[in-house]
Design a protein around this motif. Sequence first.
Motif, mmCIF file in Angstrom:
data_model
loop_
_atom_site.group_PDB
_atom_site.id
_atom_site.type_symbol
_atom_site.label_atom_id
_atom_site.label_comp_id
_atom_site.label_asym_id
_atom_site.label_seq_id
_atom_site.Cartn_x
_atom_site.Cartn_y
_atom_site.Cartn_z
ATOM 1 N N ASP A 79 -33.134 8.437 -53.140
ATOM 2 C CA ASP A 79 -33.336 7.959 -51.912
ATOM 3 C C ASP A 79 -34.558 7.848 -51.491
ATOM 4 N N HIS A 80 -35.181 6.502 -50.918
ATOM 5 C CA HIS A 80 -36.514 6.300 -50.699
ATOM 6 C C HIS A 80 -37.395 6.529 -51.680
ATOM 7 N N ASP A 81 -38.034 7.740 -51.851
ATOM 8 C CA ASP A 81 -39.002 7.862 -52.791
ATOM 9 C C ASP A 81 -38.614 8.917 -53.891
ATOM 10 N N GLY A 108 -46.149 12.842 -45.296
ATOM 11 C CA GLY A 108 -47.076 11.926 -44.772
ATOM 12 C C GLY A 108 -47.923 11.216 -46.412
ATOM 13 N N ASP A 109 -48.439 12.299 -47.048
ATOM 14 C CA ASP A 109 -49.206 11.389 -48.271
ATOM 15 C C ASP A 109 -48.574 10.138 -48.888
ATOM 16 N N PHE A 110 -47.428 10.179 -49.189
ATOM 17 C CA PHE A 110 -46.960 9.180 -50.101
ATOM 18 C C PHE A 110 -46.927 7.730 -49.287
ATOM 19 N N PHE A 230 -43.197 -3.258 -50.325
ATOM 20 C CA PHE A 230 -44.306 -2.162 -50.061
ATOM 21 C C PHE A 230 -43.794 -0.706 -49.822
ATOM 22 N N ALA A 231 -42.369 -0.672 -49.549
ATOM 23 C CA ALA A 231 -41.604 0.357 -49.421
ATOM 24 C C ALA A 231 -41.480 1.305 -50.689
ATOM 25 N N LEU A 403 -30.477 13.919 -42.290
ATOM 26 C CA LEU A 403 -31.806 14.535 -42.000
ATOM 27 C C LEU A 403 -32.989 14.105 -42.739
ATOM 28 N N THR A 404 -34.155 14.220 -42.487
ATOM 29 C CA THR A 404 -35.069 14.006 -43.684
ATOM 30 C C THR A 404 -34.991 15.069 -44.686
ATOM 31 N N PRO A 405 -35.630 14.771 -45.770
ATOM 32 C CA PRO A 405 -35.503 15.969 -46.734
ATOM 33 C C PRO A 405 -36.055 17.035 -46.425
#
Length: 535
Positions: A79-81, A108-110, A230-231, A403-405
């Motif tokens: 998922d995502h990253d 944040g960092d990613f 860009f994602a 929920l976010t991870p």
Amino acid sequence: MNKKNLSISTSGLALVATTLYLLYDKINKPPQSTRHIPYIGFFKFMSAIIRKEPIYNVTKEMTFPLSFTTESGLYSRFDHDGWRIVVNNPILAKKVMFDSEFTKTALGDFWAGTILGRFIIGPNIFCTTGSQWKKQRKIANPAFRQSMPLPLFGRLTEKLFKVIDSSFLTKNEDLDDTIKIDIHSLMKRWTLDALGNASFGFDFGSIEDSDNEWVRRFKTVLNACEDPLFALLPFLERNYLDYFPKRKQIHEELTRFLDMMQEIIDKKRDKIIQQQQLESHDKKEKNIQGSSSSANYTDKDLLTLMIENQLQQQNEEKNDVLSDEELKVSIHKSIDNIQFSGNETTAAAISFMVYYLAKHPEIQERAREEAISVLGKEPYDITPTIEQTQKLTLRINGPAEALTPRTTTKDTELGGVFIPKGTNVIVSLYELHRNPRFWHDPDTFDPERFAPGIQQQHNVDKEKRELYAPFSSGSRVCIGKNLTLAQQRLFLPMLLRKYRWELPEGSAHSERVITAVTMDVVHPVDLEINFKRRY
Ligand code: HEM
């Protein structure tokens, strides 16, 4: 070709094939440390995302069948990253929400330096963890408790009705006149104005002009957050922005937006400080004791309340108060984030409710009768049918998909399954709320199941009690829960009183609402509804 050449080219091919296979294997499968948990291959899941497969289909055809192969229901997906273990079992979900060994993953960092990072993901209440988050929540909690600008929401609703009414071809005399409205787009206009005003006192003016400078800027930036290139490859934007002139232009638009917010924040803070100094001077003069802020809190926007809380905590010399510098960054970021987390979710929630009431005209009529009976009393007195519709809609099509991870801080277990330290875990609220292992007829729209006393009968069994958590639970529960519930409870009765609505004949949504997930928010796609005026 001689024998020697043939054997060189065969081994070359074998080497390339092996390398490609290893690469494929590495990308397609989760890390070795979690391969004991069933997983959906990277390519299979990504192709569903790229095809924009509705979440209902992905769940029915892909994730539930895999999840049901084990007792715990856990499975992995990319998922995502990165790879995440997905939880859709209420008992395990509670553990993830409440246990300290599952901490919110710092996001944040990613995304640093990207549009998403500059606008939504950053040092705000949503994304920070540990002491930084605690300090922010400490000033935001009281602000969210105090803020309930219902008259503002009422005024904006009246304004929206005027815009809707102006689209009817006839004047009031022909109440049979029908217009088709893309309800989700309309609701986004309303929530943008409602939250812009309620959070930082800024009127986007979207209800009256959905294409004005600030609305366009806001939409451009928001759309850019989900650009797939860009994602997937955020370093392109971070390190090589000059090669992407269009993207660079959007960064400039974002800078204008952020500068506008900063100016408002600075002005408000200076004004509050000045006012407080005047009030304290007055008090000394008149030797009056008591609180400095006697104004009605509900009229103030969240930003004002947060600044006041921070100043008050500083004056009282409390520990763990945000410094002025921290406040500048965090309040700015939090207000940015609220524009996203509050707008998109609330617009989707109301659109889904309108949809279900269009599909179930008898419930719509009952809700209308109840709404008319209370309107004129407290503006957000909630009637049983509206309350049950709201609760059910938030379960069956809650806007927050997951929920976010969370990241495990040590080796642990979930439902008897070993989870190594440093693993990313997400709770899928969509699957939790639709899971047939824990809900009877999870897809059926029957609001009465939320009537007092009835709910119990819908538990599959006591052991496997359902968990209803559209706003999450525990310390990271949604801070805007009461605000959005109030917005919905005010808007829907007013809409019921003013209009009747139904799905147009042949609507693509006749069988079930077609949805998409944009930045983790589930929303309807091109949902057109026919509206008629009642007066
Ligand atoms: C129907 C509407 C809404 C839904 C379904 C919803 C859902 C959620 C959920 C599930 C979370 C937890 C996320 C996580 O822990 O990963 C959350 C957090 C949050 N929500 Fe909402 N939300 C809604 C409306 C709002 C509104 C209107 C606001 C602001 C005005 C808001 C602001 C926030 C913030 C700031 C957080 C982070 C809280 C923290 O971590 O301390 N939400 N929301």
